[in-house]
Structures are given as C-alpha cells and as structure tokens.
Design a protein around this motif. Sequence first.
Motif, PDB file in Angstrom:
ATOM      1  N   PHE A 198       1.268  -1.853   3.508  1.00 17.84           N
ATOM      2  CA  PHE A 198       1.444  -1.290   2.165  1.00 17.84           C
ATOM      3  C   PHE A 198       2.768  -0.541   1.990  1.00 17.84           C
ATOM      4  O   PHE A 198       2.953   0.166   1.005  1.00 17.84           O
ATOM      5  CB  PHE A 198       0.286  -0.330   1.847  1.00 17.84           C
ATOM      6  CG  PHE A 198      -1.061  -0.982   1.903  1.00 17.84           C
ATOM      7  CD1 PHE A 198      -1.510  -1.772   0.853  1.00 17.84           C
ATOM      8  CD2 PHE A 198      -1.877  -0.828   3.014  1.00 17.84           C
ATOM      9  CE1 PHE A 198      -2.753  -2.380   0.905  1.00 17.84           C
ATOM     10  CE2 PHE A 198      -3.123  -1.433   3.075  1.00 17.84           C
ATOM     11  CZ  PHE A 198      -3.559  -2.218   2.017  1.00 17.84           C
ATOM     12  N   GLY A 199       3.696  -0.694   2.918  1.00 18.06           N
ATOM     13  CA  GLY A 199       4.957   0.042   2.842  1.00 18.06           C
ATOM     14  C   GLY A 199       5.801  -0.305   1.631  1.00 18.06           C
ATOM     15  O   GLY A 199       6.595   0.510   1.166  1.00 18.06           O
ATOM     16  N   GLU A 200       5.651  -1.499   1.098  1.00 18.80           N
ATOM     17  CA  GLU A 200       6.464  -1.930  -0.040  1.00 18.80           C
ATOM     18  C   GLU A 200       5.773  -1.710  -1.382  1.00 18.80           C
ATOM     19  O   GLU A 200       6.288  -2.122  -2.419  1.00 18.80           O
ATOM     20  CB  GLU A 200       6.816  -3.411   0.105  1.00 18.80           C
ATOM     21  CG  GLU A 200       7.710  -3.710   1.301  1.00 18.80           C
ATOM     22  CD  GLU A 200       8.049  -5.182   1.412  1.00 18.80           C
ATOM     23  OE1 GLU A 200       9.138  -5.490   1.932  1.00 18.80           O
ATOM     24  OE2 GLU A 200       7.234  -6.018   0.976  1.00 18.80           O
ATOM     25  N   SER A 201       4.620  -1.074  -1.394  1.00 23.06           N
ATOM     26  CA  SER A 201       3.887  -0.864  -2.647  1.00 23.06           C
ATOM     27  C   SER A 201       4.408   0.362  -3.381  1.00 23.06           C
ATOM     28  O   SER A 201       5.092   1.212  -2.806  1.00 23.06           O
ATOM     29  CB  SER A 201       2.392  -0.701  -2.363  1.00 23.06           C
ATOM     30  OG  SER A 201       2.174   0.438  -1.556  1.00 23.06           O
ATOM     31  N   ASN A 202       4.069   0.447  -4.665  1.00 23.81           N
ATOM     32  CA  ASN A 202       4.461   1.576  -5.505  1.00 23.81           C
ATOM     33  C   ASN A 202       3.233   2.047  -6.280  1.00 23.81           C
ATOM     34  O   ASN A 202       2.810   1.398  -7.240  1.00 23.81           O
ATOM     35  CB  ASN A 202       5.571   1.167  -6.474  1.00 23.81           C
ATOM     36  CG  ASN A 202       6.131   2.356  -7.239  1.00 23.81           C
ATOM     37  OD1 ASN A 202       5.510   3.415  -7.311  1.00 23.81           O
ATOM     38  ND2 ASN A 202       7.311   2.186  -7.812  1.00 23.81           N
ATOM     39  N   PRO A 203       2.641   3.181  -5.883  1.00 24.97           N
ATOM     40  CA  PRO A 203       1.404   3.650  -6.528  1.00 24.97           C
ATOM     41  C   PRO A 203       1.551   3.955  -8.015  1.00 24.97           C
ATOM     42  O   PRO A 203       0.545   4.066  -8.721  1.00 24.97           O
ATOM     43  CB  PRO A 203       1.063   4.918  -5.738  1.00 24.97           C
ATOM     44  CG  PRO A 203       1.794   4.790  -4.448  1.00 24.97           C
ATOM     45  CD  PRO A 203       3.039   4.036  -4.763  1.00 24.97           C
ATOM     46  N   LEU A 204       2.787   4.114  -8.494  1.00 26.37           N
ATOM     47  CA  LEU A 204       2.976   4.403  -9.915  1.00 26.37           C
ATOM     48  C   LEU A 204       2.586   3.212 -10.792  1.00 26.37           C
ATOM     49  O   LEU A 204       2.213   3.387 -11.953  1.00 26.37           O
ATOM     50  CB  LEU A 204       4.438   4.780 -10.188  1.00 26.37           C
ATOM     51  CG  LEU A 204       4.911   6.129  -9.628  1.00 26.37           C
ATOM     52  CD1 LEU A 204       6.388   6.325  -9.919  1.00 26.37           C
ATOM     53  CD2 LEU A 204       4.108   7.273 -10.229  1.00 26.37           C
ATOM     54  N   HIS A 205       2.673   2.018 -10.241  1.00 23.26           N
ATOM     55  CA  HIS A 205       2.373   0.815 -11.019  1.00 23.26           C
ATOM     56  C   HIS A 205       0.998   0.285 -10.593  1.00 23.26           C
ATOM     57  O   HIS A 205       0.881  -0.617  -9.760  1.00 23.26           O
ATOM     58  CB  HIS A 205       3.460  -0.239 -10.801  1.00 23.26           C
ATOM     59  CG  HIS A 205       4.810   0.197 -11.281  1.00 23.26           C
ATOM     60  ND1 HIS A 205       5.238   0.020 -12.577  1.00 23.26           N
ATOM     61  CD2 HIS A 205       5.818   0.842 -10.628  1.00 23.26           C
ATOM     62  CE1 HIS A 205       6.464   0.514 -12.710  1.00 23.26           C
ATOM     63  NE2 HIS A 205       6.830   1.018 -11.547  1.00 23.26           N
ATOM     64  N   VAL A 206      -0.028   0.872 -11.195  1.00 23.25           N
ATOM     65  CA  VAL A 206      -1.394   0.529 -10.791  1.00 23.25           C
ATOM     66  C   VAL A 206      -1.779  -0.882 -11.219  1.00 23.25           C
ATOM     67  O   VAL A 206      -2.705  -1.475 -10.653  1.00 23.25           O
ATOM     68  CB  VAL A 206      -2.389   1.550 -11.383  1.00 23.25           C
ATOM     69  CG1 VAL A 206      -2.138   2.927 -10.801  1.00 23.25           C
ATOM     70  CG2 VAL A 206      -2.275   1.599 -12.912  1.00 23.25           C
ATOM     71  N   ILE A 212      -3.834  -0.176  -4.088  1.00 23.67           N
ATOM     72  CA  ILE A 212      -3.527   1.248  -3.899  1.00 23.67           C
ATOM     73  C   ILE A 212      -4.365   2.098  -4.845  1.00 23.67           C
ATOM     74  O   ILE A 212      -4.912   3.138  -4.467  1.00 23.67           O
ATOM     75  CB  ILE A 212      -2.027   1.507  -4.136  1.00 23.67           C
ATOM     76  CG1 ILE A 212      -1.177   0.628  -3.220  1.00 23.67           C
ATOM     77  CG2 ILE A 212      -1.699   2.983  -3.923  1.00 23.67           C
ATOM     78  CD1 ILE A 212      -1.384   0.890  -1.751  1.00 23.67           C
ATOM     79  N   ARG A 213      -4.475   1.644  -6.098  1.00 23.94           N
ATOM     80  CA  ARG A 213      -5.266   2.373  -7.089  1.00 23.94           C
ATOM     81  C   ARG A 213      -6.720   2.491  -6.647  1.00 23.94           C
ATOM     82  O   ARG A 213      -7.337   3.558  -6.763  1.00 23.94           O
ATOM     83  CB  ARG A 213      -5.185   1.641  -8.429  1.00 23.94           C
ATOM     84  CG  ARG A 213      -6.028   2.258  -9.538  1.00 23.94           C
ATOM     85  CD  ARG A 213      -6.125   1.304 -10.705  1.00 23.94           C
ATOM     86  NE  ARG A 213      -6.845   0.087 -10.330  1.00 23.94           N
ATOM     87  CZ  ARG A 213      -6.777  -1.061 -10.992  1.00 23.94           C
ATOM     88  NH1 ARG A 213      -5.994  -1.175 -12.041  1.00 23.94           N
ATOM     89  NH2 ARG A 213      -7.468  -2.110 -10.594  1.00 23.94           N
TER      90      ARG A 213
END
Length: 266
Positions: A198-206, A212-213
């Motif tokens: 999950f290193g390349e994920s961005n929690p801001l973009h659910v 992640i959400r």
Amino acid sequence: MNAIQSLYLKILHEFEPQTNFLSEKTRLLNQQLINSLSPLQLIAITAFVTTCGLSIYQFLFSHDEVYTFTTFYLIPKRSAIIIKSYYSFFFNEYISTRIREIIFRMARQLPAVKRKIAEAREATLKTVFNDIAKSVAGHEFTKVLPDHGLSQEELIKKLEHYRKLEKINFKSGKISGCVYKLAKTDMTEIYNKAFTLFGESNPLHVDVFPDIRTMEAEIVRCVATMFHGDIDVCGTMTSGGTESILMACKTYRDLAISKGITKPEM
C-alpha cells in the motif's frame, strides 16, 4: 524555562504586599460607594467610567475600530462589545489575578527582566543547536541538486551513509515515545510487506483507494466498540500520537464552546 519561572515567582513574591494592599483598598472604596450612592447612581457612574476607560484603551492600544463615548449610545453593537468587555474584565476572573497579569506584562518590559529572559532563551537554543550539531558531526551536507541523477547503487550507498548517522540505539526499546520496536523479526517482515502493498496509495482519494478507506473505517469502529460507542460514534485516523492529542483537545474545545464555555481550560 526554569530560570524564567523562578524569576516570575520572585517578582510575584516581591509585589504580593502591593497587590494585597490594592485589593483591600479596592474593597473599602467599593463599600464606601455602596453606602453613599444609590443603585442607579452606581450603575450610571460605572457605565460612564467603564466606557471612557475602554474608549481610551482602544484608542491607544488597538488597531481595530476605536470605541468612543458617543458610539456607546449611537451603535448598539459596539455597546454590547463594551459591556461584554467590562463583564469579562470584572467578573470572569479575580481582580487579584488580573493585577498579577498586568504586573507580569509590565515586568517583562523592564530592561533587566528582558535581558534575563533573553539570556535564558539564548542558553536553551545554544544547548539544542549544540546537541543537533554533535549528532551530525563530520557530515558533508548536500546544498544543491546534482546535475545528473544517482544510480541505484549510488543512492543505496548514500542512504546507508545517512543511516550510520544514528548514534542512539533505538532498538533497545528504552527510547520513550520515539520508536515502538517490534521484538519479533516476523512482525517486522509483515509490516514491511504491508508497506510494499500500500506504499503507493493516497488515503485522501477514497474513491480511488477503497481498500484504505475500508481499513480505516474498520479500525475506527473497533476502537469505538472498545469504548462502548454506539452507532453514531465516529472518528478518524491521524499520522501519529501528537496529532491525535491535538485532535482530541480540539474536539473537547469545540464541545465546550457549543455548551457556552468561552474560556475552556486544557
């Protein structure tokens, strides 16, 4: 900081007789006014003196709109502000506390006191800077971007050099509030694997990363259940312990404000 606190306590102790004297004289004056004037006269005199005093104060020390005696009668909004300021000054805190605060502010402007505070601050900053400098002694800092990018081998070598700057053994488990070291090697492998996934994920973009959400929602619900929260209890993930503490303080502050508490204590 201890030196500054000691200095403040010393000033408080030295001015305590004067503070007590002023408090007693104020009490006697109030008693004489009550005995010699009617309630309406007291209200009128108090309103007049307070309005004039606040107008002068605002004129001298405030960069906002100036409150004058005429605006007290002509503009109800400003009148409400003046009355609120009067109430806050005389009823929200003890007069002795206010006097001590004023003495503190005045004392801090004295050359000798300002010099002591500056010396204590300078000594503290010097200690901090020296400790930081010792931890990276001998390191040659990169100050400009290189003309050409580093190869993978060069980059790894540079990272290994940075890693050698660590002098404190955080793996001992005796560093408070710094790193929570896992004792078992297999646990280390698990979180390294999780970071790889999950290193390349961005929690801001659910919408793009529902995984992640979902994990965040499950963690929040588990904690809510742990504290016997009902279906309406909600929460959020933070980047670390410090942010969590700040968020908790903000939540309680906002809750206090919603209940009419204008000066919550934390």
